[in-house]
Design an enzyme around this catalytic site. Sequence first.
Site, PDB file in Angstrom:
ATOM      1  N   ILE A 687       1.099  -1.369  -0.533  1.00 40.71           N
ATOM      2  CA  ILE A 687      -0.020  -0.161  -0.079  1.00 40.71           C
ATOM      3  C   ILE A 687       1.195   1.262  -0.090  1.00 40.71           C
ATOM      4  O   ILE A 687       0.394   2.510   0.342  1.00 40.71           O
ATOM      5  CB  ILE A 687      -0.906   0.329   1.037  1.00 40.71           C
ATOM      6  CG1 ILE A 687      -0.163   0.067   2.597  1.00 40.71           C
ATOM      7  CG2 ILE A 687      -2.380  -0.999   1.595  1.00 40.71           C
ATOM      8  CD1 ILE A 687      -1.231  -0.104   3.851  1.00 40.71           C
ATOM      9  N   GLY A 690       8.262   3.800   0.247  1.00 39.76           N
ATOM     10  CA  GLY A 690       9.016   4.662   1.284  1.00 39.76           C
ATOM     11  C   GLY A 690      10.205   4.953   0.711  1.00 39.76           C
ATOM     12  O   GLY A 690      10.803   3.755   0.223  1.00 39.76           O
ATOM     13  N   SER A 692      12.256   4.250   3.437  1.00 39.50           N
ATOM     14  CA  SER A 692      12.986   3.469   3.971  1.00 39.50           C
ATOM     15  C   SER A 692      12.409   2.415   4.234  1.00 39.50           C
ATOM     16  O   SER A 692      13.099   0.995   4.482  1.00 39.50           O
ATOM     17  CB  SER A 692      12.325   3.988   5.650  1.00 39.50           C
ATOM     18  OG  SER A 692      11.630   4.798   6.394  1.00 39.50           O
ATOM     19  N   LYS A 694       8.874  -0.930   2.440  1.00 39.34           N
ATOM     20  CA  LYS A 694       7.869  -1.378   2.307  1.00 39.34           C
ATOM     21  C   LYS A 694       6.724  -0.678   3.019  1.00 39.34           C
ATOM     22  O   LYS A 694       7.274  -1.546   4.149  1.00 39.34           O
ATOM     23  CB  LYS A 694       7.658  -2.222   1.148  1.00 39.34           C
ATOM     24  CG  LYS A 694       8.429  -2.081  -0.275  1.00 39.34           C
ATOM     25  CD  LYS A 694       7.701  -3.306  -1.579  1.00 39.34           C
ATOM     26  CE  LYS A 694       8.247  -3.267  -2.835  1.00 39.34           C
ATOM     27  NZ  LYS A 694       7.837  -4.104  -3.673  1.00 39.34           N
ATOM     28  N   LYS A 709       4.881  -2.083   7.913  1.00 40.44           N
ATOM     29  CA  LYS A 709       6.217  -1.864   7.021  1.00 40.44           C
ATOM     30  C   LYS A 709       7.286  -2.603   7.415  1.00 40.44           C
ATOM     31  O   LYS A 709       8.355  -2.369   9.090  1.00 40.44           O
ATOM     32  CB  LYS A 709       6.491  -0.120   8.665  1.00 40.44           C
ATOM     33  CG  LYS A 709       7.659   0.782   7.287  1.00 40.44           C
ATOM     34  CD  LYS A 709       7.449   2.072   8.331  1.00 40.44           C
ATOM     35  CE  LYS A 709       8.657   3.304   7.175  1.00 40.44           C
ATOM     36  NZ  LYS A 709       9.167   4.170   8.150  1.00 40.44           N
ATOM     37  N   ASP A 812      10.490  15.824   8.950  1.00 37.75           N
ATOM     38  CA  ASP A 812       9.552  15.178   7.941  1.00 37.75           C
ATOM     39  C   ASP A 812       8.134  15.323   7.448  1.00 37.75           C
ATOM     40  O   ASP A 812       7.897  14.716   7.263  1.00 37.75           O
ATOM     41  CB  ASP A 812      10.308  14.122   7.470  1.00 37.75           C
ATOM     42  CG  ASP A 812      10.013  13.513   5.956  1.00 37.75           C
ATOM     43  OD1 ASP A 812      10.389  14.678   5.112  1.00 37.75           O
ATOM     44  OD2 ASP A 812      10.629  12.779   5.059  1.00 37.75           O
TER      45      ASP A 812
END
Length: 989
Positions: A687, A690, A692, A694, A709, A812
């Site tokens: 979904i 990024g 860092s 998946k 994650k 961020d």
Amino acid sequence: MLPLFLSLLFLLSPSLLLSLNQEGLYLQRVKLSLDDPYGVLSTWDTRHDTPCNWTGITCDSLTRSVNSVDLSNTNIAGPFPTLLCNLSNLSFLSLSNNFINSSLPVEISTCHNLQHLDLSQNLLVGHLPSTLPDISNLRDLDLAGNNFSGDLPASFSRFRRLEELSLAGNLLDGILPSFLGNVSTLRQLILAYNPFAPSQIPVELGNLTSLEVLWLTGCNLVGQIPDSLGRLKLLTNLDLASNSLDGSIPKSITELASVVQIELYKNSLSGEFPAGMSNLTALRRLDASMNDLGGTIPDELCGLPLESLNLYENRFDGNLPESIAQSPNLYELRLFKNGLTGELPKDLGRNSPLKWIDVSNNKFSGEIPGNLCEKGVLDELLMIYNSFSGKIPVKLSECRSLTRVRLRNNRLSGDVPEGFWGLPNVSLLELLDNSFSGGISKAISGASNLSGLLISRNQFAGSIPEEIGLLENLVDFSGSDNEFTGSLPATLVNLVQIGRLDLHNNKLSGEFPAGIRSWKKLSELNLADNGLSGEIPDEIGSLHVLNYLDLSGNQFIGKIPLELQNLKLNRFNFSNNRLSGDIPPLFAKEIYRDSFLGNPGLCGDLAGLCPSRDQAKNQSFVWLLRSIFILAGLVLIVGVVWFYWRYRNFKKAKRGIDKSKWILTSFHKLGFSEFEFLDCFDEDNVIGIGASGKVYKAVLNNGEAVAVKKLWEGSNKENDSGGNSKNGFEAEVETLGKIRHKNIVKLWCCCTTKDCKLLIYEYMPNGSLGDLLHSSKGSLLDWPTRYKIAVDAAEGLSYLHHDCVPPIVHRDVKSNNILLDGEFGARVADFGVAKVVDAIGKGQKSMSIIAGSCGYIAPEYAFTTRVNEKSDIYSFGVVILELVTGRLPIDPEFGEKDLAKWVYTTVDQKGVDHVLDPKLNSCFKEEICRVLNIGILCTNPLPINRPSMRTVVKMLQEVGTENKPNTAKKDGKLSPYYHEDTSNQGSIV
């Protein structure tokens, strides 16, 4: 020769013979302790023997000693300069509206001769010093608009000469103390907008017989209004608004013979007005709106010389007293959302300069009084949802001061007066749901300021005049469900600002006018159920903002243009026309089938379309084809099952997953185990991807979902200036593992092995704000939803900055790191590069590399790699600009600029309308502009000029509240915490 030499020396170089006195030396040291970005203190130098000519300094004319220091509004920053107390004759000190920070030291009591102390609108924190009453001559103390917290010190009862005490707009959270009733010299007591613990109004405040202003708005007050307040005979301003007061209005309030303004709105007061209101002969403004008051509006109240009467959102019934029409000074009358009946007084407006009248959502009947604009200043006429009948008075067509007219949902009829169409300052003309007849007058060409023309569901007839194309500011034209005839005016293409054009269910004919590609801001086009003909123009495909298109129930012919596939339509309908040819491939889906029915020549692989093709098939092969497809389907199913089984075993072998070797660390009480999500690592479950790792969706045994994650192997490490290193996994676990806040994404647990690290979060069904806002689903985010997202995200960041110990800097902040739950509630996520601010006084930390995303990085971070909370505030400001403009932070259209710079330049050169997202409803424009201002404030290039996150939350929340112009006026001037709201106090529909 010696005297001559000395004279020449004095003339040529006087600074050699002068030396600065002791007070000047003290002020020189004060200058060194402050940050002066604009050089206001540049005149504070050693070229004079005294500081009397320096900026902000005033001296006694006889003794030449400093008696006044006024550095208000100079943008200076730093701690409070206690050295000022060494100025022995200092009686006036004002540092208001600056950036004075840290706490206020107890040594301030050494300023023995101070009579006036103003430190309002700064960044002071901590508790109020208990030593302030030791300044025996102090008369005016203004500490409003800071961040003071805790209790009011008990020592404040010792003030003996204090006349004005202003602590509004702080974070005081103790109870409202009774000992303030001992400060008998007080003339003004201003404690508004503090989050006090639930408190009753102290009875002792009735002892302040010299009090003129009592301002307790938003102080978390409960219980009843005490009778003792009736003893305040000199009181001119009583403001108890926005609390939780209940019970009835006490009879003693009618004894306030000097009161000019009474503010009781937004409480839970009940009952009727007490008898004796006619005693308040000085009363000019009364606002008791948003309570539970009932009964009839007393005639004696309307007989007062009122200027403003606001009683909306109560339970008043009966007729409006005729005496209200005799008030000679009445300029504001707001009575909406009650149960008032009968007719409005015929003479209303004849004797008073009415400027705003809102009687919406009542049960009024009869005709609209013709004298409402007798004095020529009527600005807003709001009468929606009543039973008014008859015609619009002809005299109102001469009211050139009108800016907003809302008459929807009444029983009005007849022709609209010709001059009424062309009022030059009207921006909104709303006549929906009445029985008006006649046509739109050509005089509408004079309505140069008109942006909303809403006349649907009436009996208007005739053709739409060509003059309507002269309304260059028109954004919304809604004329559906009428009897308009003729063709669409060719001049419609001149409406370059048009965002919605709705003329469905009329009797229009003819073809589309040429040149509609000029409708660049059009988001809704509804021409259904007319008699329009010709072909659908290809130009519609160039209207990239368009998301609603309904051309059904007409006589269009030809093909559906392939160019329409360029649009991101949420809804479209071409049914019941005479279209032919093939449906564009992107639209040839079963879910769109109903949008094409009723076009005999239109073909596509959809049931019910082009039946002749179905009949042309060779019937002899039907059974054979079915058999082949069934056999092929069985083979396919068996093959897929076998392949999935082999692939699953292969992936498990490749990953080397051994569930017994996983170590699970939980941060909340779990209702699942690691065995429920370790099999989710298929590409179909991805979904998000990024920097860092998946993110996968895993469905648990109980049917609920979580987000898993999986960090990349050997994820990048970031070294801080001290040499310590933490990878993204450790940073995110350390940060999120101890955070508990409704607007921070919840980290359920982490799961690790030697070679793999997993983070398990709560699942956000609506994904990230960035993905949703900048995709074809962006229209799901209307303005109320975007505003809610901004407030939620701001509260999450405020928690990190102000409530975490030590504070946390996210580093961020961006729209892709703001996740949305099923109700579009926002959560701040992705703390892989977050940093903890080590200690108070160390507000910055140097990083070896820059963290963040292009377009969101604060200017000072990019050049200095110094990080603090102000960097997050800049990034959040960019998110606000995204919500308001709908634009990406970096866009080729901006050239070398980013979104922030583009907004500054465009607003400055072209105006605010050129940056607002055209998909947003224009009725929220004022609220959107306020949020835009907050975004611009957050993205100020100078970090010191950006507000704190706590202040941002407060400003956003104030945007959502409906303030009244008169509720903020204290002692003849507007409060600095008041943001004027020109909206219609809830009568917007």
